[in-house]
Scaffold this motif. Sequence first.
Motif, PDB file in Angstrom:
ATOM      1  N   VAL A  87       0.856  -1.183   0.000  1.00  0.00           N
ATOM      2  CA  VAL A  87       0.000   0.000   0.000  1.00  0.00           C
ATOM      3  C   VAL A  87       0.896   1.238   0.000  1.00  0.00           C
ATOM      4  CG1 VAL A  87      -1.949  -1.090   1.179  1.00  0.00           C
ATOM      5  CG2 VAL A  87      -0.130  -0.030   2.535  1.00  0.00           C
ATOM      6  N   SER A  88       0.300   2.392  -0.301  1.00  0.00           N
ATOM      7  CA  SER A  88       1.034   3.660  -0.249  1.00  0.00           C
ATOM      8  C   SER A  88       0.513   4.490   0.917  1.00  0.00           C
ATOM      9  CB  SER A  88       0.866   4.430  -1.553  1.00  0.00           C
ATOM     10  OG  SER A  88      -0.473   4.877  -1.665  1.00  0.00           O
ATOM     11  N   SER A  89       1.203   5.589   1.215  1.00  0.00           N
ATOM     12  CA  SER A  89       0.785   6.449   2.325  1.00  0.00           C
ATOM     13  C   SER A  89      -0.623   7.009   2.098  1.00  0.00           C
ATOM     14  CB  SER A  89       1.777   7.599   2.507  1.00  0.00           C
ATOM     15  OG  SER A  89       1.867   8.389   1.339  1.00  0.00           O
ATOM     16  N   SER A  90      -1.019   7.168   0.824  1.00  0.00           N
ATOM     17  CA  SER A  90      -2.350   7.709   0.526  1.00  0.00           C
ATOM     18  C   SER A  90      -3.472   6.703   0.792  1.00  0.00           C
ATOM     19  CB  SER A  90      -2.417   8.185  -0.926  1.00  0.00           C
ATOM     20  OG  SER A  90      -2.204   7.100  -1.813  1.00  0.00           O
ATOM     21  N   ASP A  91      -3.102   5.431   1.065  1.00  0.00           N
ATOM     22  CA  ASP A  91      -4.095   4.397   1.389  1.00  0.00           C
ATOM     23  C   ASP A  91      -4.322   4.299   2.902  1.00  0.00           C
ATOM     24  OD1 ASP A  91      -4.221   3.628  -1.326  1.00  0.00           O
ATOM     25  OD2 ASP A  91      -2.466   2.325  -1.074  1.00  0.00           O
ATOM     26  N   ILE A  92      -3.698   5.187   3.662  1.00  0.00           N
ATOM     27  CA  ILE A  92      -3.666   5.068   5.130  1.00  0.00           C
ATOM     28  C   ILE A  92      -4.198   6.341   5.785  1.00  0.00           C
ATOM     29  CG2 ILE A  92      -2.148   4.775   7.151  1.00  0.00           C
ATOM     30  CD1 ILE A  92      -0.159   3.356   5.191  1.00  0.00           C
ATOM     31  N   ILE A  93      -5.063   6.172   6.787  1.00  0.00           N
ATOM     32  CA  ILE A  93      -5.471   7.278   7.659  1.00  0.00           C
ATOM     33  C   ILE A  93      -5.097   6.902   9.083  1.00  0.00           C
ATOM     34  CG2 ILE A  93      -7.411   8.592   8.615  1.00  0.00           C
ATOM     35  CD1 ILE A  93      -8.855   8.254   5.967  1.00  0.00           C
ATOM     36  N   VAL A  94      -4.306   7.745   9.724  1.00  0.00           N
ATOM     37  CA  VAL A  94      -3.921   7.505  11.122  1.00  0.00           C
ATOM     38  C   VAL A  94      -5.101   7.888  12.011  1.00  0.00           C
ATOM     39  CG1 VAL A  94      -2.301   8.104  12.967  1.00  0.00           C
ATOM     40  CG2 VAL A  94      -1.498   7.921  10.599  1.00  0.00           C
ATOM     41  N   THR A  95      -5.404   7.039  12.977  1.00  0.00           N
ATOM     42  CA  THR A  95      -6.572   7.237  13.833  1.00  0.00           C
ATOM     43  C   THR A  95      -6.185   7.219  15.309  1.00  0.00           C
ATOM     44  OG1 THR A  95      -6.993   4.849  13.808  1.00  0.00           O
ATOM     45  CG2 THR A  95      -8.137   6.176  12.151  1.00  0.00           C
ATOM     46  N   THR A  96      -7.126   7.643  16.121  1.00  0.00           N
ATOM     47  CA  THR A  96      -6.912   7.600  17.571  1.00  0.00           C
ATOM     48  C   THR A  96      -7.250   6.191  18.048  1.00  0.00           C
ATOM     49  OG1 THR A  96      -7.570   9.915  17.634  1.00  0.00           O
ATOM     50  CG2 THR A  96      -7.398   8.785  19.747  1.00  0.00           C
ATOM     51  N   GLY A  97      -6.287   5.303  17.912  1.00  0.00           N
ATOM     52  CA  GLY A  97      -6.476   3.896  18.233  1.00  0.00           C
ATOM     53  C   GLY A  97      -7.222   3.156  17.135  1.00  0.00           C
ATOM     54  N   GLY A  98      -7.187   1.827  17.236  1.00  0.00           N
ATOM     55  CA  GLY A  98      -7.963   1.011  16.304  1.00  0.00           C
ATOM     56  C   GLY A  98      -9.462   1.256  16.482  1.00  0.00           C
ATOM     57  N   SER A  99      -9.846   1.687  17.703  1.00  0.00           N
ATOM     58  CA  SER A  99     -11.262   1.937  17.991  1.00  0.00           C
ATOM     59  C   SER A  99     -11.828   3.003  17.072  1.00  0.00           C
ATOM     60  CB  SER A  99     -11.426   2.379  19.457  1.00  0.00           C
ATOM     61  OG  SER A  99     -10.965   1.389  20.329  1.00  0.00           O
ATOM     62  N   GLU A 100     -11.111   4.115  16.910  1.00  0.00           N
ATOM     63  CA  GLU A 100     -11.605   5.173  16.035  1.00  0.00           C
ATOM     64  C   GLU A 100     -11.627   4.695  14.587  1.00  0.00           C
ATOM     65  OE1 GLU A 100     -11.028   9.825  16.216  1.00  0.00           O
ATOM     66  OE2 GLU A 100      -9.353   8.942  15.095  1.00  0.00           O
ATOM     67  N   ALA A 101     -10.657   3.896  14.197  1.00  0.00           N
ATOM     68  CA  ALA A 101     -10.651   3.348  12.833  1.00  0.00           C
ATOM     69  C   ALA A 101     -11.924   2.538  12.585  1.00  0.00           C
ATOM     70  CB  ALA A 101      -9.415   2.487  12.607  1.00  0.00           C
ATOM     71  N   LEU A 102     -12.324   1.734  13.575  1.00  0.00           N
ATOM     72  CA  LEU A 102     -13.545   0.935  13.432  1.00  0.00           C
ATOM     73  C   LEU A 102     -14.784   1.813  13.324  1.00  0.00           C
ATOM     74  CD1 LEU A 102     -12.673  -1.966  15.839  1.00  0.00           C
ATOM     75  CD2 LEU A 102     -13.585  -2.292  13.545  1.00  0.00           C
ATOM     76  N   SER A 103     -14.839   2.870  14.124  1.00  0.00           N
ATOM     77  CA  SER A 103     -16.004   3.755  14.048  1.00  0.00           C
ATOM     78  C   SER A 103     -16.028   4.500  12.711  1.00  0.00           C
ATOM     79  CB  SER A 103     -16.029   4.736  15.227  1.00  0.00           C
ATOM     80  OG  SER A 103     -14.995   5.680  15.143  1.00  0.00           O
ATOM     81  N   PHE A 104     -14.856   4.870  12.178  1.00  0.00           N
ATOM     82  CA  PHE A 104     -14.793   5.497  10.848  1.00  0.00           C
ATOM     83  C   PHE A 104     -15.299   4.529   9.776  1.00  0.00           C
ATOM     84  CE2 PHE A 104     -11.102   8.717  11.757  1.00  0.00           C
ATOM     85  CZ  PHE A 104     -11.951   9.433  12.585  1.00  0.00           C
ATOM     86  N   VAL A 105     -14.901   3.261   9.900  1.00  0.00           N
ATOM     87  CA  VAL A 105     -15.343   2.252   8.929  1.00  0.00           C
ATOM     88  C   VAL A 105     -16.861   2.141   8.942  1.00  0.00           C
ATOM     89  CG1 VAL A 105     -15.369  -0.223   8.393  1.00  0.00           C
ATOM     90  CG2 VAL A 105     -13.207   0.906   8.929  1.00  0.00           C
ATOM     91  N   MET A 106     -17.438   2.034  10.148  1.00  0.00           N
ATOM     92  CA  MET A 106     -18.905   1.920  10.264  1.00  0.00           C
ATOM     93  C   MET A 106     -19.588   3.115   9.591  1.00  0.00           C
ATOM     94  SD  MET A 106     -19.934  -0.784  12.191  1.00  0.00           S
ATOM     95  CE  MET A 106     -19.229  -1.977  13.323  1.00  0.00           C
ATOM     96  N   GLY A 107     -19.097   4.327   9.886  1.00  0.00           N
ATOM     97  CA  GLY A 107     -19.702   5.526   9.328  1.00  0.00           C
ATOM     98  C   GLY A 107     -19.514   5.642   7.831  1.00  0.00           C
ATOM     99  N   THR A 108     -18.404   5.116   7.329  1.00  0.00           N
ATOM    100  CA  THR A 108     -18.060   5.256   5.907  1.00  0.00           C
ATOM    101  C   THR A 108     -18.842   4.314   5.005  1.00  0.00           C
ATOM    102  OG1 THR A 108     -15.833   6.058   6.398  1.00  0.00           O
ATOM    103  CG2 THR A 108     -16.147   5.014   4.252  1.00  0.00           C
ATOM    104  N   ILE A 109     -19.050   3.084   5.452  1.00  0.00           N
ATOM    105  CA  ILE A 109     -19.615   2.080   4.534  1.00  0.00           C
ATOM    106  C   ILE A 109     -21.046   1.667   4.878  1.00  0.00           C
ATOM    107  CG2 ILE A 109     -17.318   1.182   4.018  1.00  0.00           C
ATOM    108  CD1 ILE A 109     -17.983  -1.272   5.748  1.00  0.00           C
TER     109      ILE A 109
END
Length: 396
Positions: A87-109
């Motif tokens: 992957v490249s850096s543009s494929d990555i969003i840094v989040t406040t823990g994996g928890s925030e990443a999961l909440s972003f996923v839920m909201g996004t899809i």
Amino acid sequence: MPGISTKGKQMPASPIRKLVPYAEEAKKRGTHVIHLNIGQPDIKTPKVALDAVRNHTIEVLAYSMTEGSEMYRGKIAHYYSKNDIHVSSSDIIVTTGGSEALSFVMGTIMDTDDEIIIPEPFYANYNGFATASGVNVVPIASTIENNFALPPIADFEKRITSKTKAILICNPGNPTGYLYSKAEIKQLAELAKKHNLFLVADEVYREFAYDGREHYSILQEPGLEEHAIIVDSVSKRYSMCGARIGCLVSKNKDVIETALKFAQARLSPPTFAQMASEAALETPQEYFDAVVMEYVDRRNVLVAELQKLEGVKVAVPQGAFYCVVELPVANADDFAQWLLEKFELDGKTVMVAPAAGFYATKGLGENQIRIAYVLEKEQLVTAVQLLGTALKTYNA
């Protein structure tokens, strides 16, 4: 008096933390509580990560970029390449823990009342993230009898509806310690493509694979680029739970662009924690080799001790540092509370996580607990001995 929201009332309490008040009361009585309930490793955080913060020269603690610093994301991409994930850096969003990443996923899809299929038992906070997003969890039970392996793909197909948007797995699993095989990942990948679903993998325990097994990421699977979303975190990998740094990774540009809007709403991930996490990427392989060896030893000791207890069944973990244990009790919630309120031996007792909270199906897991083997071996032996005595006393 103003009322609480329906969503707030539906928000589940954490099975990992809800017994904390009883543990605190036990400690006030002078009882030593051995914590088997929470995945807080006792392994030391890499010195290079702590030194990065200790030796900083920052004079203004400014906002970072919403998606995380360019340099850090570039280094994360390099870390993934070493794990055959390109992957490249543009494929990555840094989040406040994996928890925030999961909440972003839920909201996004997902929209309100959409469905996400998750093999159970699963990390309890998935229920919380789904509730907060108005999303319905559709569980598929795996069983202790086959070590919590992936349920049959036919069981997944039966549950797919017009509302189904994604399948979510944790690999290796929390709370089971099960590591999905390459063949199992391929089965899920084919299903996701066939029904045009997202496949989301929580891969925060990637490094912790045992007995010669290798972790196979969903982003290693060819042809899954538009469907695959990884949730990741530094918490367990580098024993940096307090850093609260994770990331969301996908080659699907629409997913990244949309998740970025959710990230913009919270402004940016913490600067010092990113510094520590970036430095942690320099951690040598010997660190992980030693840590994995230590966890294998702990697992072996824990499983051997548990297998000595009459009426106890234990799933043998293949990764992470958790295992699910079936007890000869009707209600593990009641037993876990009783351990803290009524039981002690030589001034000690044990705190465990009742496993029912890791299931979405009511009635499942009621006689099971999750144990996190993040303590030294001597403590694990003592804890299981206490558990054995407690079970005899409780059942008497």
